[in-house]
Each structure stands twice: as structure tokens, then as C-alpha cells.
Design a protein around this motif. Structure first.
Motif, mmCIF file in Angstrom:
data_model
loop_
_atom_site.group_PDB
_atom_site.id
_atom_site.type_symbol
_atom_site.label_atom_id
_atom_site.label_comp_id
_atom_site.label_asym_id
_atom_site.label_seq_id
_atom_site.Cartn_x
_atom_site.Cartn_y
_atom_site.Cartn_z
ATOM 1 N N GLY A 68 0.910 -1.157 -0.057
ATOM 2 C CA GLY A 68 -0.125 -0.096 -0.053
ATOM 3 C C GLY A 68 0.902 1.030 -0.073
ATOM 4 N N GLU A 69 1.819 1.331 0.875
ATOM 5 C CA GLU A 69 2.705 2.618 0.896
ATOM 6 C C GLU A 69 3.562 2.670 -0.343
ATOM 7 O OE1 GLU A 69 3.963 6.110 1.889
ATOM 8 O OE2 GLU A 69 2.332 4.928 3.191
ATOM 9 N N ARG A 70 4.067 1.598 -0.750
ATOM 10 C CA ARG A 70 4.809 1.703 -2.061
ATOM 11 C C ARG A 70 3.815 2.189 -3.287
ATOM 12 N NH1 ARG A 70 7.249 -3.513 -4.044
ATOM 13 N NH2 ARG A 70 6.844 -3.031 -6.085
ATOM 14 N N LEU A 71 2.555 1.632 -3.234
ATOM 15 C CA LEU A 71 1.536 1.982 -4.318
ATOM 16 C C LEU A 71 1.380 3.551 -4.257
ATOM 17 C CD1 LEU A 71 -0.233 0.998 -6.441
ATOM 18 C CD2 LEU A 71 -1.968 0.680 -5.011
ATOM 19 N N ARG A 72 1.152 4.099 -2.985
ATOM 20 C CA ARG A 72 0.940 5.479 -2.694
ATOM 21 C C ARG A 72 2.280 6.399 -3.284
ATOM 22 N NH1 ARG A 72 -2.145 3.256 1.207
ATOM 23 N NH2 ARG A 72 -0.422 3.247 2.886
ATOM 24 N N ARG A 73 3.223 5.910 -3.065
ATOM 25 C CA ARG A 73 4.394 6.578 -3.361
ATOM 26 C C ARG A 73 4.529 6.795 -4.927
ATOM 27 N NH1 ARG A 73 7.369 3.863 0.669
ATOM 28 N NH2 ARG A 73 8.063 2.446 -0.814
ATOM 29 N N TYR A 74 4.291 5.439 -5.610
ATOM 30 C CA TYR A 74 4.374 5.371 -7.014
ATOM 31 C C TYR A 74 3.457 6.344 -7.648
ATOM 32 C CZ TYR A 74 3.966 2.896 -11.704
ATOM 33 O OH TYR A 74 3.814 2.765 -12.859
ATOM 34 N N LEU A 75 2.268 6.352 -7.168
ATOM 35 C CA LEU A 75 1.366 7.178 -7.722
ATOM 36 C C LEU A 75 1.526 8.710 -7.543
ATOM 37 C CD1 LEU A 75 -2.123 5.053 -6.880
ATOM 38 C CD2 LEU A 75 -1.059 5.764 -9.236
ATOM 39 N N ARG A 76 2.185 8.942 -6.489
ATOM 40 C CA ARG A 76 2.510 10.511 -5.906
ATOM 41 C C ARG A 76 3.478 10.807 -6.916
ATOM 42 N NH1 ARG A 76 3.957 9.686 -0.772
ATOM 43 N NH2 ARG A 76 1.781 9.045 -0.138
ATOM 44 N N THR A 77 4.322 9.960 -7.197
ATOM 45 C CA THR A 77 5.574 10.585 -7.970
ATOM 46 C C THR A 77 5.015 10.793 -9.446
ATOM 47 O OG1 THR A 77 6.084 8.328 -8.749
ATOM 48 C CG2 THR A 77 7.095 9.297 -6.960
ATOM 49 N N GLY A 108 0.881 15.090 -10.208
ATOM 50 C CA GLY A 108 1.325 16.356 -9.625
ATOM 51 C C GLY A 108 0.503 16.768 -8.292
ATOM 52 N N ASN A 109 -0.715 16.305 -8.085
ATOM 53 C CA ASN A 109 -1.785 16.559 -6.883
ATOM 54 C C ASN A 109 -1.477 15.437 -6.018
ATOM 55 O OD1 ASN A 109 -3.398 17.735 -5.077
ATOM 56 N ND2 ASN A 109 -4.976 17.945 -6.677
ATOM 57 N N SER A 110 -0.971 15.488 -4.977
ATOM 58 C CA SER A 110 -1.133 14.382 -4.084
ATOM 59 C C SER A 110 -2.406 14.213 -3.204
ATOM 60 C CB SER A 110 0.044 14.502 -3.144
ATOM 61 O OG SER A 110 -0.053 15.724 -2.271
ATOM 62 N N ALA A 111 -3.337 15.310 -3.351
ATOM 63 C CA ALA A 111 -4.559 15.007 -2.912
ATOM 64 C C ALA A 111 -5.169 13.981 -3.585
ATOM 65 C CB ALA A 111 -5.108 16.208 -2.899
ATOM 66 N N ASP A 112 -5.181 13.792 -5.031
ATOM 67 C CA ASP A 112 -5.861 12.737 -5.624
ATOM 68 C C ASP A 112 -5.301 11.326 -5.527
ATOM 69 O OD1 ASP A 112 -7.426 14.907 -6.831
ATOM 70 O OD2 ASP A 112 -5.939 15.086 -8.553
ATOM 71 N N VAL A 113 -4.067 11.260 -4.723
ATOM 72 C CA VAL A 113 -3.514 9.932 -4.649
ATOM 73 C C VAL A 113 -4.471 9.053 -3.935
ATOM 74 C CG1 VAL A 113 -1.559 8.620 -3.578
ATOM 75 C CG2 VAL A 113 -1.292 10.524 -5.002
ATOM 76 N N PRO A 114 -5.296 9.158 -2.760
ATOM 77 C CA PRO A 114 -6.100 8.409 -2.292
ATOM 78 C C PRO A 114 -7.114 7.847 -2.952
ATOM 79 C CG PRO A 114 -5.715 10.128 -0.631
ATOM 80 C CD PRO A 114 -5.225 10.493 -2.099
ATOM 81 N N ASP A 115 -7.749 8.844 -3.796
ATOM 82 C CA ASP A 115 -8.944 8.222 -4.803
ATOM 83 C C ASP A 115 -8.418 7.362 -5.910
ATOM 84 O OD1 ASP A 115 -10.569 9.819 -3.498
ATOM 85 O OD2 ASP A 115 -10.631 11.316 -4.660
ATOM 86 N N MET A 116 -7.129 7.577 -6.175
ATOM 87 C CA MET A 116 -6.365 6.804 -7.242
ATOM 88 C C MET A 116 -6.235 5.379 -6.631
ATOM 89 S SD MET A 116 -4.247 9.555 -9.033
ATOM 90 C CE MET A 116 -3.126 8.542 -10.193
ATOM 91 N N VAL A 117 -5.511 5.372 -5.463
ATOM 92 C CA VAL A 117 -5.491 3.927 -4.896
ATOM 93 C C VAL A 117 -6.771 3.326 -4.660
ATOM 94 C CG1 VAL A 117 -4.588 2.982 -2.753
ATOM 95 C CG2 VAL A 117 -3.316 4.933 -3.518
ATOM 96 N N GLN A 118 -7.732 3.812 -4.418
ATOM 97 C CA GLN A 118 -8.915 3.222 -4.144
ATOM 98 C C GLN A 118 -9.414 2.585 -5.551
ATOM 99 O OE1 GLN A 118 -12.284 5.605 -2.954
ATOM 100 N NE2 GLN A 118 -13.485 3.831 -2.529
ATOM 101 N N GLU A 119 -9.189 3.494 -6.751
ATOM 102 C CA GLU A 119 -9.415 3.051 -8.007
ATOM 103 C C GLU A 119 -8.858 1.742 -8.363
ATOM 104 O OE1 GLU A 119 -11.373 2.689 -11.757
ATOM 105 O OE2 GLU A 119 -11.896 4.002 -9.943
ATOM 106 N N VAL A 120 -7.338 1.617 -7.966
ATOM 107 C CA VAL A 120 -6.739 0.571 -8.335
ATOM 108 C C VAL A 120 -7.046 -0.707 -7.653
ATOM 109 C CG1 VAL A 120 -4.212 -0.549 -7.909
ATOM 110 C CG2 VAL A 120 -4.617 1.871 -8.625
ATOM 111 N N TYR A 121 -7.522 -0.555 -6.280
ATOM 112 C CA TYR A 121 -8.184 -1.871 -5.702
ATOM 113 C C TYR A 121 -9.305 -2.095 -6.260
ATOM 114 C CZ TYR A 121 -4.157 -1.320 -2.572
ATOM 115 O OH TYR A 121 -2.692 -1.029 -1.929
#
Length: 170
Positions: free
Chosen positions: A16-25, A28-41
Motif C-alpha cells: 500500500g505505501e509503495r503504491l501511494r509513493r508510486y502514484l504520488r510521483t 502532480g496533485n497528491s490530494a488525488d492519490v487516495p482516490d487513485m489508490v482506491q480505483e486501483v483496488y
């Protein structure tokens, strides 16, 4: 056999943490990362035969890459939604258009539609997912519940079919 939910839960704990870092990089907007992680799952949960996934860790990062690409495309400046009425109003009117071009275009569309209807539903779906929707072979195979090689085979059959139809028309 591990359930889909147990698989996702295990992947979330271990990667999970590695996935969040991957998406964050990648966005540009790290506020979107939680939604994107949820979309992945969520996309992983939609895979019909999750037990066929040989490397779940690699699979979630492939999904994440596609989610990030989709996010990037949707957030491009100037990518406002366009109404069909606006597009049609910019086209020349029927009176201004060349009648021969209109007839030729209509014939091409009819021939393409007829050729598409001759394909089996699975081959049609594969072709449309690939050409119309821009999905990758992995996304197509996941969406249709088939293997990646089978998705490639279906696409190849569609392209061969269209090529034969084109050669007959010439």
C-alpha cells in the motif's frame, strides 16, 4: 483459494505505501492519490478470475500506471467536455457539404459496420475496447475475463477480417 477481498487486503498491507509513493510521483496533485489508490483496488476487485493473476504485485502496479495515465489525460488543461451539439454546429451544413463525399463517407461507415457485425461478440468487444476505448491488452483481458494472449488473438482476428474486407472492396 484466496478470496478477492483477502487478496486486495493482503496487497494493501504489503504494498500500500509503495503504491501511494508510486502514484504520488506520477501525478502532480497528491490530494488525488487516495482516490487513485482506491480505483486501483476497485479495478482489481473487478477482475473476474483473480486466481489467474500470477504476479499480483506487478498487476496492481500495472493497474496503477493505467490509473495515473487516465488521471493525467483527464486533468490536461483545455480538456473541457464538449457537447455533441457544439461539434455539429461547427460542421458545414448539408447544403454546403459535397454530396459525393457524404455518400462515400456513409458507404464507408455502412461497410465498416457490416464488417463489425460479422465478427463474434468477443472479437467485436476486443476490437472496440482496443480501438474505440484505448484499453491495453491487460485491461481488455481483465475486463473480459480472458487471458492476455486470447485478447491479442481476438484483436488479430478482427484486424485480419477488416483487412480481407478492405481487399475485397478494392
Amino acid at each position: 483459494m484466496v478470496s478477492k477481498y483477502a487478496l486486495v487486503e493482503g496487497l494493501a498491507k504489503t504494498h500500500g505505501e509503495r503504491l501511494r509513493r508510486y502514484l504520488r510521483t506520477r501525478v502532480g496533485n497528491s490530494a488525488d492519490v487516495p482516490d487513485m489508490v482506491q480505483e486501483v483496488y476497485l479495478r482489481l476487485l473487478r477482475v473476474p478470475n483473480h486466481e489467474t493473476i500470477r504476479m499480483p504485485e506487478a498487476y496492481i502496479f500495472t493497474i496503477a500506471r493505467h490509473v495515473a495515465q487516465q488521471h493525467t489525460l483527464q486533468s490536461l488543461p483545455g480538456r473541457a467536455s464538449v457537447e455533441i451539439g457544439e461539434v455539429l454546429s461547427e460542421l458545414p451544413s448539408v447544403a454546403e457539404a459535397d454530396p459525393l463525399l457524404e455518400v462515400a463517407a456513409e458507404q464507408c461507415i455502412n461497410e465498416l459496420d457490416h464488417a463489425l457485425q460479422q465478427l463474434s461478440p468477443k472479437i467485436q468487444a476486443t476490437f472496440l475496447f482496443y480501438r474505440r476505448d484505448g484499453l491495453s491488452m491487460d485491461e481488455i483481458s481483465a475486463r473480459m475475463g480472458i487471458s492476455r494472449p486470447m485478447a491479442k488473438k481476438y484483436l488479430a482476428k478482427a484486424l485480419v477480417h477488416f483487412r480481407k474486407r478492405l481487399m475485397q472492396a478494392v
